[in-house]
Scaffold this active site. Structure first.
Site, PDB file in Angstrom:
ATOM      1  N   GLY A   7       1.232   7.878 -13.041  1.00 13.91           N
ATOM      2  CA  GLY A   7       2.645   7.952 -13.395  1.00 13.91           C
ATOM      3  C   GLY A   7       2.869   8.404 -14.833  1.00 13.91           C
TER       4      GLY A   7
ATOM      5  CG  ASN B 189       6.555   4.619  -9.095  1.00 13.09           C
ATOM      6  OD1 ASN B 189       7.143   3.889  -8.301  1.00 13.09           O
ATOM      7  ND2 ASN B 189       5.549   4.204  -9.847  1.00 13.09           N
TER       8      ASN B 189
ATOM      9  CB  CYS C  40      10.561   2.278 -12.518  1.00 13.08           C
ATOM     10  SG  CYS C  40       9.573   3.657 -12.049  1.00 13.08           S
TER      11      CYS C  40
HETATM   12  C1  LIG Z   1      -5.154   0.821 -10.379  1.00 15.36           C
HETATM   13  C2  LIG Z   1      -3.989   1.427  -9.646  1.00 15.36           C
HETATM   14  C3  LIG Z   1      -3.041   2.172 -10.350  1.00 15.36           C
HETATM   15  C4  LIG Z   1      -1.951   2.734  -9.688  1.00 15.36           C
HETATM   16  N1  LIG Z   1      -1.031   3.463 -10.396  1.00 15.36           N
HETATM   17  C5  LIG Z   1       0.044   4.019  -9.741  1.00 15.36           C
HETATM   18  C6  LIG Z   1       0.992   4.802 -10.455  1.00 15.36           C
HETATM   19  O1  LIG Z   1       0.898   5.042 -11.674  1.00 15.36           O
HETATM   20  N2  LIG Z   1       2.070   5.299  -9.755  1.00 15.36           N
HETATM   21  C7  LIG Z   1       2.220   5.088  -8.394  1.00 15.36           C
HETATM   22  O2  LIG Z   1       3.191   5.565  -7.803  1.00 15.36           O
HETATM   23  N3  LIG Z   1       1.293   4.393  -7.700  1.00 15.36           N
HETATM   24  C8  LIG Z   1       0.223   3.851  -8.330  1.00 15.36           C
HETATM   25  N4  LIG Z   1      -0.715   3.136  -7.617  1.00 15.36           N
HETATM   26  C9  LIG Z   1      -0.590   3.020  -6.147  1.00 15.36           C
HETATM   27  C10 LIG Z   1      -1.534   4.009  -5.436  1.00 15.36           C
HETATM   28  O3  LIG Z   1      -1.214   5.347  -5.747  1.00 15.36           O
HETATM   29  C11 LIG Z   1      -1.465   3.831  -3.896  1.00 15.36           C
HETATM   30  O4  LIG Z   1      -0.196   4.204  -3.420  1.00 15.36           O
HETATM   31  C12 LIG Z   1      -1.739   2.395  -3.461  1.00 15.36           C
HETATM   32  O5  LIG Z   1      -2.815   1.851  -4.213  1.00 15.36           O
HETATM   33  C13 LIG Z   1      -2.077   2.277  -1.960  1.00 15.36           C
HETATM   34  O6  LIG Z   1      -3.153   3.103  -1.598  1.00 15.36           O
HETATM   35  P1  LIG Z   1      -4.701   2.626  -1.580  1.00 15.36           P
HETATM   36  O7  LIG Z   1      -4.765   1.358  -0.760  1.00 15.36           O
HETATM   37  O8  LIG Z   1      -5.421   3.803  -0.970  1.00 15.36           O
HETATM   38  O9  LIG Z   1      -5.084   2.394  -2.996  1.00 15.36           O
HETATM   39  C14 LIG Z   1      -1.814   2.545  -8.269  1.00 15.36           C
HETATM   40  C15 LIG Z   1      -2.780   1.811  -7.580  1.00 15.36           C
HETATM   41  C16 LIG Z   1      -3.862   1.245  -8.237  1.00 15.36           C
HETATM   42  C17 LIG Z   1      -4.878   0.444  -7.439  1.00 15.36           C
END
Ligand SMILES: Cc1cc2nc3c(=O)[nH]c(=O)nc-3n(C[C@H](O)[C@H](O)[C@H](O)COP(=O)(O)O)c2cc1C
Length: 287
Positions: free
Chosen positions: A44, A124, A127
């Site tokens: 993000g 996103n 927020c």
């Molecule tokens: C460490 C971490 C940081 C993340 N940072 C963001 C982010 O900055 N913006 C966002 O929209 N989602 C963020 N997410 C969510 C992921 O993009 C994803 O949608 C979510 O983890 C579900 O998918 P997964 O189970 O494959 O990780 C983050 C997830 C994790 C674990």
């Protein structure tokens, strides 16, 4: 027909997006893994730098990860000048995940990156909207409609809205579709907590659960939404294997994102793509 070729405004070589936030700005994955993805969703980016939350920021659970990063990022100018050129050099289309605390902040981000070579944006909406007393955009379907409509006026290319899995999800999805989103990413992490026994209290104030634990929940969400909206759905939630991705396709997704899996195994995207291939050959081999 390949489901991912039906996503408007984006030309994808394959259906795998690297999910926002789990591969840093490219420094945590081998370059050949990044180059093999269908598209890259950045961490993000906000207008001004954000320092994020103090540690601890991560907590493992038996089949998931709770993160409380707090959207740390260097802000628009540093991202555009110092980080984006490197991301673009990997090859796949770059989709910038944007976060703002007001409509204007989101608009400034899109304007500031419109001529930079990015393929599009993922909004996103988890927020808080400071002008609405801090209620998250994702809790306010009308606010999402207005935000996406204004962004759409500004940007004609790929524009995805990243849904929160909690709150009025269907109403928000319909609002984003009506306002002109190209796709919906379904979905972000689930609000979650873990306890630090040594201190006798929760480890952090706000956490989000990702990984295998959330797959059945997000799978259901994708299935339900796919029957109610026409806009393409990009699945994000617990995809660790090619079979997981295939199950999402069977439940209505047209593409998918890999997040937490890359924290466990940096090569996971390559493995997932090759496992998926075997499933797709039987189903979508005619397009
Ligand atoms: C460490 C971490 C940081 C993340 N940072 C963001 C982010 O900055 N913006 C966002 O929209 N989602 C963020 N997410 C969510 C992921 O993009 C994803 O949608 C979510 O983890 C579900 O998918 P997964 O189970 O494959 O990780 C983050 C997830 C994790 C674990």
């Amino acid at each position: 027909m390949r489901p991912w070729s039906e996503i408007p405004h984006l030309s994808l070589r394959n259906p795998l997006f690297l999910a926002s936030g789990t591969w840093g700005f490219g420094e945590t994955l081998p370059p050949r893994v990044i180059s093999a993805a269908g598209a890259l969703v950045t961490k993000g980016v906000s207008l001004n730098p954000r320092t994020g939350n103090p540690p601890p920021r991560l907590s493992e659970t038996p089949c998931g990860l709770i993160n409380s990063i707090g959207l740390e990022n260097p802000g628009l100018s540093t991202f555009r000048e110092r980080i984006l050129p490197r991301l673009l050099s990997h090859g796949p289309p770059v989709v910038v995940n944007i976060l703002g605390e007001s409509e204007e902040e989101f608009l400034d981000l899109v304007r500031g990156l419109a001529e930079s070579g990015v393929a599009g944006f993922e909004v996103n909406i988890s927020c808080p909207n400071v002008k609405k007393g801090g209620i998250a955009f994702a809790g306010d379907p009308e606010g999402v409609f207005r935000l996406v409509r204004r962004l759409r006026e500004e940007w004609k290319g790929f524009l995805a809205v990243k849904l929160s899995p909690v709150g009025p999800v269907l109403e928000v999805a319909r609002a984003a579709e009506e306002a002109g989103a190209s796709a919906l990413t379904c979905a972000n992490t689930y609000p979650a907590l873990s306890v630090d026994l040594s201190r006798g209290r929760p480890r952090f104030h706000q956490g989000g659960l990702s990984g295998p634990a959330i797959k059945p929940l997000t799978l259901r969400l994708v299935y339900e939404l796919s029957r109610k909206v026409k806009v393409p759905l990009i699945a994000s939630g617990g995809i660790i294997t090619g079979r997981d991705a295939y199950e999402y396709f069977l439940c209505g997704a047209r593409a998918f994102q890999v997040g937490t899996a890359t924290l466990i195994d940096p090569e996971a995207p390559l493995r997932i793509l090759s496992e998926l291939d075997a499933f797709l050959k039987s189903d979508f081999s005619h397009g």
